[in-house]
Design a protein around this motif. Structure first.
Motif, PDB file in Angstrom:
ATOM      1  N   ASN A 207      45.670  72.492  26.185  1.00 47.77           N
ATOM      2  CA  ASN A 207      46.506  71.369  26.600  1.00 47.77           C
ATOM      3  C   ASN A 207      47.700  71.242  25.651  1.00 47.77           C
ATOM      4  N   ILE A 208      48.884  71.247  26.216  1.00 46.08           N
ATOM      5  CA  ILE A 208      50.122  71.119  25.447  1.00 46.08           C
ATOM      6  C   ILE A 208      50.588  69.674  25.546  1.00 46.08           C
ATOM      7  N   ARG A 209      50.780  69.041  24.414  1.00 48.69           N
ATOM      8  CA  ARG A 209      51.250  67.659  24.422  1.00 48.69           C
ATOM      9  C   ARG A 209      52.306  67.469  23.341  1.00 48.69           C
ATOM     10  N   ASP A 210      53.120  66.432  23.535  1.00 52.14           N
ATOM     11  CA  ASP A 210      54.163  66.054  22.573  1.00 52.14           C
ATOM     12  C   ASP A 210      55.177  67.165  22.337  1.00 52.14           C
ATOM     13  N   VAL A 211      55.397  68.018  23.340  1.00 51.83           N
ATOM     14  CA  VAL A 211      56.461  69.021  23.266  1.00 51.83           C
ATOM     15  C   VAL A 211      57.515  68.623  24.290  1.00 51.83           C
ATOM     16  N   TYR A 212      58.652  68.194  23.828  1.00 57.88           N
ATOM     17  CA  TYR A 212      59.692  67.693  24.721  1.00 57.88           C
ATOM     18  C   TYR A 212      60.954  68.551  24.686  1.00 57.88           C
ATOM     19  N   PHE A 213      61.075  69.382  23.666  1.00 58.46           N
ATOM     20  CA  PHE A 213      62.238  70.254  23.548  1.00 58.46           C
ATOM     21  C   PHE A 213      61.741  71.699  23.517  1.00 58.46           C
ATOM     22  N   GLY A 214      62.359  72.544  24.307  1.00 61.99           N
ATOM     23  CA  GLY A 214      61.974  73.950  24.305  1.00 61.99           C
ATOM     24  C   GLY A 214      60.683  74.243  25.025  1.00 61.99           C
ATOM     25  N   ILE A 215      60.275  73.368  25.940  1.00 57.75           N
ATOM     26  CA  ILE A 215      59.044  73.618  26.690  1.00 57.75           C
ATOM     27  C   ILE A 215      59.185  74.866  27.551  1.00 57.75           C
ATOM     28  N   ASP A 216      60.411  75.241  27.899  1.00 57.58           N
ATOM     29  CA  ASP A 216      60.604  76.455  28.699  1.00 57.58           C
ATOM     30  C   ASP A 216      60.137  77.695  27.947  1.00 57.58           C
ATOM     31  N   LYS A 217      60.242  77.686  26.614  1.00 54.81           N
ATOM     32  CA  LYS A 217      59.766  78.827  25.826  1.00 54.81           C
ATOM     33  C   LYS A 217      58.264  78.990  25.958  1.00 54.81           C
ATOM     34  N   ILE A 218      57.557  77.858  26.080  1.00 57.40           N
ATOM     35  CA  ILE A 218      56.107  77.913  26.287  1.00 57.40           C
ATOM     36  C   ILE A 218      55.803  78.405  27.702  1.00 57.40           C
ATOM     37  N   TYR A 219      56.519  77.878  28.696  1.00 57.86           N
ATOM     38  CA  TYR A 219      56.313  78.328  30.067  1.00 57.86           C
ATOM     39  C   TYR A 219      56.507  79.838  30.197  1.00 57.86           C
ATOM     40  N   GLN A 220      57.525  80.358  29.498  1.00 58.29           N
ATOM     41  CA  GLN A 220      57.862  81.776  29.620  1.00 58.29           C
ATOM     42  C   GLN A 220      56.794  82.698  29.040  1.00 58.29           C
ATOM     43  N   LYS A 221      55.899  82.146  28.232  1.00 58.38           N
ATOM     44  CA  LYS A 221      54.820  82.939  27.639  1.00 58.38           C
ATOM     45  C   LYS A 221      53.470  82.687  28.305  1.00 58.38           C
ATOM     46  N   THR A 222      53.453  81.835  29.328  1.00 55.21           N
ATOM     47  CA  THR A 222      52.210  81.374  29.935  1.00 55.21           C
ATOM     48  C   THR A 222      51.988  82.030  31.294  1.00 55.21           C
ATOM     49  N   LYS A 223      50.734  82.388  31.566  1.00 54.68           N
ATOM     50  CA  LYS A 223      50.398  82.931  32.875  1.00 54.68           C
ATOM     51  C   LYS A 223      50.261  81.831  33.921  1.00 54.68           C
ATOM     52  N   ILE A 224      49.483  80.792  33.593  1.00 60.69           N
ATOM     53  CA  ILE A 224      49.140  79.779  34.595  1.00 60.69           C
ATOM     54  C   ILE A 224      49.347  78.378  34.029  1.00 60.69           C
ATOM     55  N   VAL A 225      50.040  77.538  34.787  1.00 64.51           N
ATOM     56  CA  VAL A 225      50.163  76.115  34.486  1.00 64.51           C
ATOM     57  C   VAL A 225      49.375  75.353  35.546  1.00 64.51           C
ATOM     58  N   ILE A 226      48.415  74.526  35.092  1.00 64.22           N
ATOM     59  CA  ILE A 226      47.640  73.700  36.014  1.00 64.22           C
ATOM     60  C   ILE A 226      48.237  72.305  36.022  1.00 64.22           C
ATOM     61  N   ASN A 227      48.457  71.776  37.213  1.00 65.35           N
ATOM     62  CA  ASN A 227      49.015  70.431  37.331  1.00 65.35           C
ATOM     63  C   ASN A 227      48.115  69.557  38.186  1.00 65.35           C
ATOM     64  N   ILE A 228      47.684  68.430  37.637  1.00 61.77           N
ATOM     65  CA  ILE A 228      46.981  67.416  38.437  1.00 61.77           C
ATOM     66  C   ILE A 228      47.684  66.086  38.220  1.00 61.77           C
ATOM     67  N   ARG A 229      47.486  65.175  39.165  1.00 62.98           N
ATOM     68  CA  ARG A 229      48.129  63.874  39.048  1.00 62.98           C
ATOM     69  C   ARG A 229      47.430  63.034  37.980  1.00 62.98           C
ATOM     70  N   GLN A 230      48.182  62.138  37.386  1.00 65.57           N
ATOM     71  CA  GLN A 230      47.659  61.322  36.292  1.00 65.57           C
ATOM     72  C   GLN A 230      46.595  60.344  36.768  1.00 65.57           C
ATOM     73  N   THR A 231      46.817  59.755  37.942  1.00 65.12           N
ATOM     74  CA  THR A 231      45.879  58.761  38.472  1.00 65.12           C
ATOM     75  C   THR A 231      45.643  59.020  39.949  1.00 65.12           C
ATOM     76  N   ASP A 232      44.715  58.268  40.522  1.00 68.41           N
ATOM     77  CA  ASP A 232      44.446  58.356  41.959  1.00 68.41           C
ATOM     78  C   ASP A 232      45.404  57.504  42.781  1.00 68.41           C
ATOM     79  N   SER A 233      46.284  56.782  42.124  1.00 67.74           N
ATOM     80  CA  SER A 233      47.140  55.824  42.824  1.00 67.74           C
ATOM     81  C   SER A 233      48.564  56.309  43.022  1.00 67.74           C
ATOM     82  N   TYR A 234      49.102  57.063  42.069  1.00 68.16           N
ATOM     83  CA  TYR A 234      50.496  57.507  42.146  1.00 68.16           C
ATOM     84  C   TYR A 234      50.524  58.932  42.663  1.00 68.16           C
ATOM     85  N   ASP A 235      51.077  59.119  43.852  1.00 68.13           N
ATOM     86  CA  ASP A 235      50.904  60.371  44.582  1.00 68.13           C
ATOM     87  C   ASP A 235      52.118  61.284  44.613  1.00 68.13           C
ATOM     88  N   THR A 236      53.247  60.889  44.046  1.00 67.09           N
ATOM     89  CA  THR A 236      54.406  61.770  44.056  1.00 67.09           C
ATOM     90  C   THR A 236      54.132  63.005  43.207  1.00 67.09           C
TER      91      THR A 236
END
Length: 331
Positions: A207-236
């Motif tokens: 889990n990557i947290r508190d990285v707000y600058f240069g996150i693209d450098k992490i993405y470029q080295k990563t195979k898979i990014v998993i995304n889930i919603r924070q809560t069951d209420s906000y669906d965007t």
């Protein structure tokens, strides 16, 4: 206006020592552009992406005036000459009433899939945004939802979608490792249970947290990014995370979300229910090269993915052009 600019720039500079928010001013043709130079870190890259688009286009403003970007206040300066107030809308608007959680929202949003009720249209800081002349929203889904609420017609007329095409395309499959999540607070029950489920399936993730600058450098080295919603209420859909990860060549495995076809790039994401995601991760890890090539068109100069990303960039440019046209009309 030229003789006023030094005084306005000085007034902006003198305000900075008395606030944690720092502001700057510059002159672009007929416009004095005033903007926050230290935006909130959670939207840092998106803020500057939109700002760069503004700077490229403010020279097309045909009348003298002030343009404020994410700058509440400055009431005295706004008395000097015509002004335009621009704000970002970076929150989810699809609030699901199914969970009986109280929320300040406007009824008559989109229909909740598989449910007889409609989404509430939740707009954070609605008073500030209602006072804006121009609003930039990161999500077509948000604006699609807002369009469903008759009470928000005036709000919608000044809203434009700027999708977060934040980083240059970097989609090579080589030199990548690992599976990551990006949970600011991994101890929230929904996220915590999901991370525990990954462990049960013997999936190694970070889990990557508190990285707000240069996150693209992490993405470029990563195979898979998993995304889930924070809560069951906000669906965007969390496009501020998903689209930059895709543009950086990471395979995105995402919890199913409503109306994702409105993004115009949903076919490049792997979708599944919360329970299905671990199995999808395992399958993608076993067949990584094949899946990556299928999504990104590895080795193809003009693949469907690249064409779609370039089209989204053009749509952003056109949205900014329409916003400038409206600013000219307003002044």
């Amino acid at each position: 206006m030229y003789f006023l600019f030094p005084f306005i720039a000085l007034a902006v500079y003198l305000r900075n020592p008395f606030s944690s928010k720092k502001y700057s001013a510059c002159r672009i043709n007929w416009t004095i552009f005033i903007f926050r130079s230290n935006p909130e870190i959670v939207i840092h890259d998106y803020y500057f992406y939109v700002q760069n688009l503004l700077i490229q286009n403010l020279g097309k403003i045909k009348k003298r005036g002030l343009v404020f970007y994410e700058c509440p206040g400055f009431k005295l300066l706004k008395l000097l000459m015509p002004s335009t107030n621009i704000f970002l809308q970076i929150e989810h608007t699809l609030f699901n009433p199914r969970n009986n959680v109280l929320s300040l929202g406007i009824p008559d949003g989109l229909t909740v899939p598989g449910y007889e009720k409609k989404y509430l249209v939740r707009i954070a800081e609605i008073e500030k945004l209602t006072s804006a002349d121009i609003i930039f929203d990161y999500s077509r889904i948000n604006l699609f939802n807002i369009r469903s609420a008759p009470k928000l017609k005036a709000y919608l007329r000044k809203s434009f979608c700027i999708s977060p095409s934040l980083y240059p395309l970097s989609i090579n499959s080589h030199g990548r490792n690992g599976v990551i999540t990006l949970f600011g607070n991994p101890d929230l029950s929904r996220r915590k249970l999901f991370l525990e489920d990954l462990k049960k399936h013997r999936i190694i993730s970070k889990n990557i947290r508190d990285v707000y600058f240069g996150i693209d450098k992490i993405y470029q080295k990563t195979k898979i990014v998993i995304n889930i919603r924070q809560t069951d209420s906000y669906d965007t859909l969390e496009e501020l995370r998903v689209l930059p990860a895709l543009r950086s060549g990471a395979i995105v495995i995402c919890e199913t979300a409503p109306y994702v076809e409105k993004t115009a790039y949903s076919k490049f994401i792997i979708w599944g229910s919360l329970e299905e995601l671990p199995h999808l991760v395992i399958d993608v890890e076993k067949n990584y090269e094949e899946v990556h090539a299928h999504i990104f068109g590895d080795g193809v100069i003009d693949s469907p993915f690249i064409r779609r990303m370039k089209r989204i960039e053009r749509c952003n440019a056109l949205a900014m052009k329409r916003a400038i046209t409206q600013m000219n009309a307003n002044n």
